[in-house]
Design a protein around this motif. Structure first.
Motif: not given
Length: 462
Positions: A80, A130-131, A134-135, A138, A141-142, A190, A192
């Motif tokens: 990421l 990625m999940l 993301e969790r 966050p 990820f955002a 998602r 993405w």
């Protein structure tokens, strides 16, 4: 003479090659691919690896005129990134994600046609990584610019251009359907898509080496940085660049990986070991994979080769067999994990054990071939072909195909290097292969049928 630098990232080790434009290795550097326990999870040390890469480029650049740099890697690494570098550490794909997240992922991963692979252990899929990110994080990820497969991450670091690439995404990422040539529904579900940059060909020049890095390495400011490629697809490209088609490549190492350019397989139907990758043009490449190298090691134990025709004849005559699976993975035969066994009169004879292990690995490779459409040409490469009997056994089991053996140990590096000349190539790239010597072999087809019958009911191929 201009050289190509190939950065080959494996799970355990990394290598940096200087090669000719035709893919011949001139020099090789290697180092462990260091993993840190955390926090926030077990991850690869990208900063240390970057320092090693730049030092290696500087070292090779003293002896070779490096014209282009290309990265290749396994298919389970992703990063990421923000505007310039990693926002989160690169997850070690053997790291288990939280149990609740893993269960949720299994429910959302989609059909086999979209996944192109089985649901594998740990964090082997980029979508699963990625999940988790993301969790778990966050905000990072955002605010991310992109999520890049490993070859494209290093291209991004080298030249500053973020890109996607089809062979990397089609390698068990669960972000790209190799069968349909499109992102999976999971990407849309998602949201993405914003993190997946536009696709660029593996052979495309994304830019030139960053000026400060060029000065640091003592390389030309015009050094090209290519988009990069998945390692198995790089090896397959080596044979495509040599003009071969109607082709199946069987590569042997820890994994036995079989890839073919043949169509005629139902890519919507999941089967043990089945996969669907992509070639440099984005075409589907049906495949099979199993941990044949580890199975071979489990049977051979401390015994060392070479395998002999005499031992092979004794094994075949006595119908002594090694049956799957010795490791924790079912491989090609569901329900067989840790149930591997050796049966027959020579089961306890150490003098034939190495030859039996090689024969067993060849049975697994042949099962992979039987699960794919028949091709006119079969090329075998990798670690197991160091023993001449491995190629000879597969040739004897496939009498209707032209079976060739490539003993070059640097297939991935050669294929990646050939990308640098893709647009300029006017004829087939050079390739040195040979036909295996089958003299003195016993009749192996009845033994193959016997072995397959003992593997029933797990194996359904004809």
């Amino acid at each position: 003479m201009s050289a190509v630098a190939v950065f080959d990232i494996g799970k355990t080790n990394v290598k940096l090659f200087a090669t000719t434009a035709d893919g011949a290795v001139l020099e090789e550097l290697s180092a462990p691919n260091r993993v840190l326990d955390g926090p926030p999870y077990r991850h690869h040390d990208l900063a240390a690896l970057e320092d090693w890469l730049l030092a290696g480029l500087a070292d090779l650049g003293q002896r070779h005129s490096i014209e282009a740099i290309v990265a290749c890697s396994h298919g389970s690494g992703g990063v990421l990134v923000g505007e310039d570098g990693a926002l989160m550490p690169m997850i070690d794909y053997e790291q288990d994600p939280p149990a609740d997240m893993a269960a949720d992922y299994a429910a959302m991963a989609g059909s086999f046609r979209e996944r192109g692979s089985a649901l594998m252990l740990g964090s082997a899929h980029l979508a699963r990584q990625m999940l988790w990110l993301e969790r778990g994080w966050p905000d990072a990820f955002a605010g991310a610019r992109a999520f890049l497969a490993l070859p494209q991450y290093w291209a991004f670091r080298l030249c500053g251009v973020a890109a996607g690439e089809v062979t990397s995404l089609a390698a068990q990422s669960h972000l790209w359907s190799g069968a349909d040539g499109a992102p999976t529904r999971l990407v849309a579900d998602r949201g993405w898509a914003r993190l997946l940059p536009p696709l660029r060909p593996a052979y495309e020049t994304l830019g030139t080496l960053k000026p400060d890095w060029a000065r640091r390495c003592g390389l030309s400011a015009e050094t090209r940085v290519l988009c990069g490629i998945h390692d198995s697809s790089a090896n397959f490209y080596r044979y495509q660049a040599a003009g071969l088609s109607d082709l199946t490549v069987v590569s042997t190492g820890t994994w036995i990986v079989a890839l073919t350019d043949r169509t005629g397989i139902d890519l919507s139907e999941e089967a043990p070991g089945r996969s669907c990758n992509a070639d440099v043009a984005g075409r589907p490449v049906p495949g099979m994979l199993t941990m044949g190298g580890r199975e071979f090691a489990a049977v051979s134990g401390v015994e060392r080769g070479p395998a002999t025709s005499k031992a092979l004849s004794r094994i075949v005559a006595s119908r002594t067999v090694a049956l799957p699976s010795f490791g924790a993975d079912d491989g090609l035969f569901p329900g067989t994990a840790r149930r591997g066994s050796i049966r027959g009169p020579l089961a306890g004879d150490p003098s034939v054990r190495f030859t039996l292990a090689l024969l067993y690995a060849a049975m697994l490779a042949n099962q992979c071939l039987r699960m794919l459409p028949a091709s006119r040409t079969i090329v075998i490469d990798g670690g197991l072909v160091r023993d001449p009997l491995f190629g000879a056994i597969l040739a004897a089991l496939n009498p209707d195909a032209r079976v060739l053996v490539n003993r070059d140990a640097h297939g991935t590096a050669a294929g990646a290097a050939l990308l640098a000349g893709h647009k300029m190539r006017r004829g087939p790239a050079p390739l040195s292969v040979e036909m295996p010597d089958m003299s003195g072999l016993p009749d192996l087809l009845p033994y193959w049928s016997h072995w397959r019958d003992l593997c029933h009911p797990w194996s359904q191929a004809s």
